[in-house]
Design a protein around this motif. Structure first.
Motif, PDB file in Angstrom:
ATOM      1  N   UNK A  86       0.829  -1.218   0.000  1.00 25.39           N
ATOM      2  CA  UNK A  86       0.000   0.000   0.000  1.00 25.39           C
ATOM      3  C   UNK A  86       0.856   1.259   0.000  1.00 25.39           C
ATOM      4  N   UNK A  87       1.906   1.277   0.832  1.00 26.43           N
ATOM      5  CA  UNK A  87       2.770   2.454   0.889  1.00 26.43           C
ATOM      6  C   UNK A  87       3.517   2.669  -0.398  1.00 26.43           C
ATOM      7  N   UNK A  88       4.026   1.572  -0.980  1.00 21.99           N
ATOM      8  CA  UNK A  88       4.758   1.688  -2.240  1.00 21.99           C
ATOM      9  C   UNK A  88       3.846   2.157  -3.359  1.00 21.99           C
ATOM     10  N   UNK A  89       2.601   1.643  -3.361  1.00 20.15           N
ATOM     11  CA  UNK A  89       1.658   2.046  -4.401  1.00 20.15           C
ATOM     12  C   UNK A  89       1.326   3.535  -4.289  1.00 20.15           C
ATOM     13  N   UNK A  90       1.127   3.981  -3.050  1.00 21.10           N
ATOM     14  CA  UNK A  90       0.838   5.410  -2.842  1.00 21.10           C
ATOM     15  C   UNK A  90       1.997   6.268  -3.330  1.00 21.10           C
ATOM     16  N   UNK A  91       3.225   5.857  -2.983  1.00 23.68           N
ATOM     17  CA  UNK A  91       4.392   6.611  -3.406  1.00 23.68           C
ATOM     18  C   UNK A  91       4.509   6.630  -4.929  1.00 23.68           C
ATOM     19  N   UNK A  92       4.243   5.497  -5.564  1.00 22.35           N
ATOM     20  CA  UNK A  92       4.338   5.436  -7.029  1.00 22.35           C
ATOM     21  C   UNK A  92       3.309   6.355  -7.676  1.00 22.35           C
ATOM     22  N   UNK A  93       2.067   6.317  -7.161  1.00 24.63           N
ATOM     23  CA  UNK A  93       1.020   7.172  -7.749  1.00 24.63           C
ATOM     24  C   UNK A  93       1.343   8.652  -7.553  1.00 24.63           C
ATOM     25  N   UNK A  94       1.851   8.995  -6.375  1.00 18.49           N
ATOM     26  CA  UNK A  94       2.205  10.400  -6.144  1.00 18.49           C
ATOM     27  C   UNK A  94       3.294  10.847  -7.105  1.00 18.49           C
ATOM     28  N   UNK A  95       4.272  10.001  -7.313  1.00 18.87           N
ATOM     29  CA  UNK A  95       5.346  10.342  -8.243  1.00 18.87           C
ATOM     30  C   UNK A  95       4.841  10.407  -9.674  1.00 18.87           C
ATOM     31  N   UNK A  96       3.805   9.664  -9.979  1.00 17.77           N
ATOM     32  CA  UNK A  96       3.222   9.701 -11.326  1.00 17.77           C
ATOM     33  C   UNK A  96       2.344  10.933 -11.512  1.00 17.77           C
ATOM     34  N   UNK A  97       1.452  11.199 -10.549  1.00 17.43           N
ATOM     35  CA  UNK A  97       0.500  12.302 -10.711  1.00 17.43           C
ATOM     36  C   UNK A  97       1.178  13.676 -10.703  1.00 17.43           C
TER      37      UNK A  97
ATOM     38  N   UNK B  34       9.593   8.680 -16.501  1.00 12.03           N
ATOM     39  CA  UNK B  34       9.244   7.981 -15.269  1.00 12.03           C
ATOM     40  C   UNK B  34       9.471   6.476 -15.404  1.00 12.03           C
ATOM     41  N   UNK B  35       9.128   5.928 -16.548  1.00 12.28           N
ATOM     42  CA  UNK B  35       9.287   4.489 -16.772  1.00 12.28           C
ATOM     43  C   UNK B  35      10.748   4.085 -16.622  1.00 12.28           C
ATOM     44  N   UNK B  36      11.641   4.885 -17.192  1.00 12.39           N
ATOM     45  CA  UNK B  36      13.064   4.575 -17.076  1.00 12.39           C
ATOM     46  C   UNK B  36      13.520   4.651 -15.617  1.00 12.39           C
ATOM     47  N   UNK B  37      13.029   5.655 -14.892  1.00 11.19           N
ATOM     48  CA  UNK B  37      13.404   5.782 -13.486  1.00 11.19           C
ATOM     49  C   UNK B  37      12.877   4.611 -12.673  1.00 11.19           C
ATOM     50  N   UNK B  38      11.618   4.243 -12.908  1.00  9.81           N
ATOM     51  CA  UNK B  38      11.014   3.148 -12.145  1.00  9.81           C
ATOM     52  C   UNK B  38      11.743   1.815 -12.412  1.00  9.81           C
ATOM     53  N   UNK B  39      12.048   1.584 -13.688  1.00 11.66           N
ATOM     54  CA  UNK B  39      12.743   0.343 -14.022  1.00 11.66           C
ATOM     55  C   UNK B  39      14.119   0.302 -13.364  1.00 11.66           C
TER      56      UNK B  39
END
Length: 742
Positions: free
Chosen positions: A505-516, A569-574
């Motif tokens: 849940x925490x990781x998902x929230x962080x990912x969405x915040x970084x995306x939005x 973002x995709x490159x950073x996430x990968x």
């Protein structure tokens, strides 16, 4: 809502401006001590400024008046003051012989001079033994013949002279003899407004009787100690007496009487004007005072030193037929006064200024209706500004207020220069300035408040630059529903369910915040308004609350940059071991409803309508066609500045009408020859498909698929051709593909 708030704010500003105008009228008319003192002090300053700004560079000459000056040179020559009366007698006789018309003394000789006979008697004590009686009597007769008072009496009686005396309010008793009261003709009644001065210090009776004429030299400074006005008449012992200048002018002009025009006010009378001839009107205030018509700094009149006169070192032509005003400028005699034109100013020149004004008929005048005129100006101009300024911006408030103030001040100066009217400027100026400053400050605070309201209503949806633009004219913006043509965008993360299952849940929230965050920033940078975030989906629109004629172009440009941001973002996430992020975006333009919608529990500024629904469907078809951005027909029409690839004719779920959908590739400035050739072959294959030329279409799509093996669109068309070959198509087949999924 904002329009209502803005309207009520303007109403409050108008009422406050009108209140300031009323306060200005009260300040103009009140006699309340502190207010009156402050108002008068400010008016003194503006009067002095206006007077000095309009003084001539060179004071005009006055051929009728000469000041005989007891100056420093005269004191050095004749000794300290008072001089022996015989020297004053010589002075008067010399003036008479030189042809002076009138001699007026800005001096008071209230004590008798000790005669030579008295001095001898005091010195000798008694008749000396060595002097016979006839010798002693002859000596005393010769001494009495040298009596200065007697000599001066004879000199004064030999020509037209006017002696000065002082009327004052000191508690000490009277001294000296007053001349006869002013020879007035007219209804005097009880002149309550005239200065009442109960005590006098006058000249020796013998001197006053010899001269016959006299005028008071009393000057009455304003509250700040500066002499701006002097009385021409003063009341003493229930009689009216003339000033030195008025009496001197009367004698010089051979006027037997001083005309007095009065008006009844209550139980008494007030002065309207004085006159020394039929054609003259000396305008005064209610108490018979006049504003001093200063000509310039000290030395604005023709001066002759008394020492030079007594030495015979003068041109008689300077004296002949002129009024000679005898006074002192020597500092030791302390006859200097503070005036608007100079802090240390000879008192004799104040009387000379009044006398010149009486002879020339030129006096500044403050009419009785001046206060009423100011009240009219304050109410009229103040009300106009109060009603107008709340509707203007700061620059216009400053400009119009400056024009009004400039017009008022220019008019005031014109009346002063052309008609010698001394109208007050302080209260109207302060009232106008107060209304201007109030509207500026109220507008500033109101602007700040409206910005907060706008930010509170739109800040989470609208980019800051648009909030700034809206705040310049907040009355144009509101959250109530309306219909307008706009563009709407839907952006969604692909395979979000799989991503969410792979993260906590925490990781998902962080990912969405970084995306939005970068997605929202990109939308804001292109004047877009965020509608909502729903899970992994972003909804935004262009064209509201701020109208945007280029809403379609801004939406597409924003979408292209969103895709570029998603790639980064995709490159950073990968690189960080996070799931891969891919997005699809659908954009559509058309008429839609926009406004604050919802329930009484929760509302949101959003858009509704078929055009909105279609945009959502277009986002859904991006996965089917293997593209990341799809726009509708109207969007392409409104944004011709981009390179498009035609994707399909499609009928999405919930729509009966088929629409052509497109993939924006880049701005037209980025189109290359290779891209142009590819799109031409693409359009040719698509046209063959719609014309049911399956061989040509299949050939074209085979070549395109071979060149672009990762492009799903061409695989779809090749599969569709194989299916359509086996079907019997209706005659009205239009190539529309019916999409059943959302």
């Amino acid at each position: 809502m904002l329009a209502i708030l803005h309207s009520s704010s303007r109403t409050a500003a108008i009422l406050a401006g009108l209140l300031l105008a009323l306060i200005g009228t009260w300040v103009e008319t009140t006699d309340l001590g502190p207010v009156k003192v402050l108002r008068d002090r400010l008016e003194y300053l503006t009067y002095d400024l206006r007077l000095n700004l309009t003084l001539p560079e060179s004071p005009p000459a006055n051929d009728s008046l000469l000041i005989l000056d007891i100056d420093e040179q005269s004191l050095q020559q004749e000794g300290r003051w008072p001089w022996p009366r015989r020297r004053l007698a010589e002075l008067v006789d010399t003036l008479r012989e030189a042809g002076a018309a009138v001699v007026a003394f800005d001096l008071v000789m209230s004590e008798p001079e000790r005669s030579l006979a008295e001095n001898l008697r005091a010195l000798l004590g008694k008749q000396p033994e060595n002097l016979t009686d006839p010798q002693y009597e002859r000596l005393m007769t010769l001494a009495r013949a040298e009596d200065g008072d007697r000599q001066l009496t004879g000199a004064l009686a030999g020509m037209d002279t006017v002696l000065g005396y002082v009327l004052h309010t000191a508690r000490s008793g009277n001294s000296g003899a007053l001349p006869a009261p002013a020879p007035l003709v007219g209804e005097t009644g009880k002149l309550f407004a005239a200065p009442e001065l109960p005590t006098h210090t006058a000249n020796l009776p013998v001197l006053q009787q010899a001269a016959g004429n006299g005028g008071f030299i009393t000057v009455m400074p304003d509250a700040d100690g500066v002499i701006r006005r002097v009385p021409l008449l003063a009341k003493h012992d229930n009689q009216l007496y003339a000033s030195l200048a008025l009496e001197t002018a009367r004698v010089y002009l051979f006027a037997d009487r001083i005309g007095l025009a009065t008006a009844r006010v209550g139980t008494g009378r007030v002065v309207e004007y004085l006159s020394l001839s039929r054609n003259q009107r000396i305008r005064t205030d209610a108490g018979g005072q006049v504003l001093v018509p200063y000509r310039g700094p000290a030395g604005s009149f023709d001066y002759l030193s008394a020492a030079r006169l007594l030495n015979g070192d003068f041109d008689p032509g300077r004296i002949e037929n002129r009024i000679v005003l005898v006074g002192a400028t020597a500092l030791a005699l302390a006859d200097v006064k503070p005036t608007p034109v100079q802090n240390v100013y000879p008192g004799v020149e104040i009387h000379a200024s009044i006398l010149a004004g009486l002879l020339e008929g030129d006096f500044p005048y403050q009419p009785d209706w001046a206060s009423g005129a100011n009240v009219f100006i304050i109410i009229g101009v103040g009300s106009l500004l109060a009603l107008l300024l709340p509707f203007l911006g700061p620059v216009w408030i400053l400009l119009i207020s400056a024009l009004v103030l400039s017009g008022f001040i220019a008019g005031n100066f014109w009346l002063w220069i052309e008609h010698r009217l001394a109208l007050a400027t302080t209260t109207p100026t302060l009232a106008i300035a107060a209304i201007m400053l109030f509207n500026l400050s109220y507008g500033f605070f109101g602007e700040t408040r409206r910005r907060r309201q706008l930010k509170g209503m739109f800040g989470q949806y609208v980019p800051p630059q648009l909030v700034e633009e809206m705040s310049r004219n907040p009355g144009q913006y509101h959250a109530e529903g309306e219909s307008r043509e706009m563009s709407v965008l839907f952006a969604d993360i692909r395979n979000f369910t799989s991503i969410s299952e792979s993260l906590g849940a925490g990781e998902l929230k962080e990912l969405l915040n970084r995306f939005f965050t970068p997605m929202t920033e990109t939308i804001f940078n292109h004047r877009g308004t965020i509608d909502k975030y729903v899970g992994d989906m972003i909804m935004a629109f262009w064209g509201a609350p701020v109208s945007d004629p280029q809403h379609a172009g801004h939406a597409i440009q924003g979408a292209l940059e969103m895709l570029a941001a998603a790639d980064r973002l995709r490159e950073q996430f990968l690189a960080e071991g996070l799931p891969e992020i891919n997005i699809g975006i659908g954009i559509n333009s058309g008429v839609m409803n926009v406004g604050d919608m919802g329930s009484e529990y929760r509302r949101a500024y959003t858009v509704l309508g078929d055009a909105v629904n279609l945009a959502s469907r277009l986002e859904g078809v991006t996965k089917y066609y293997g593209v990341r951005l799809v726009v509708g027909e109207r969007t392409r029409e409104l944004a011709p500045g981009f390179v498009y690839r035609t994707l399909d004719r499609v009928r999405v779920k919930g729509k009966q009408q088929g629409v052509t959908v497109y993939e924006p590739l880049c701005p037209q400035t980025g189109q290359t020859p290779a891209m142009n050739a590819w799109l031409q072959r693409h359009d040719a294959a698509l046209t063959a498909f719609w014309n049911q030329d399956w061989d040509a279409a299949g050939h074209g799509f085979h070549e395109l698929a071979a060149e672009r093996p990762g492009d799903r669109l061409y695989t779809l068309y090749l599969e569709r051709i194989e299916q359509l070959r086996r079907r019997q198509l209706p005659p009205d087949w239009d190539g529309v593909f019916e999409r059943r999924e959302k």
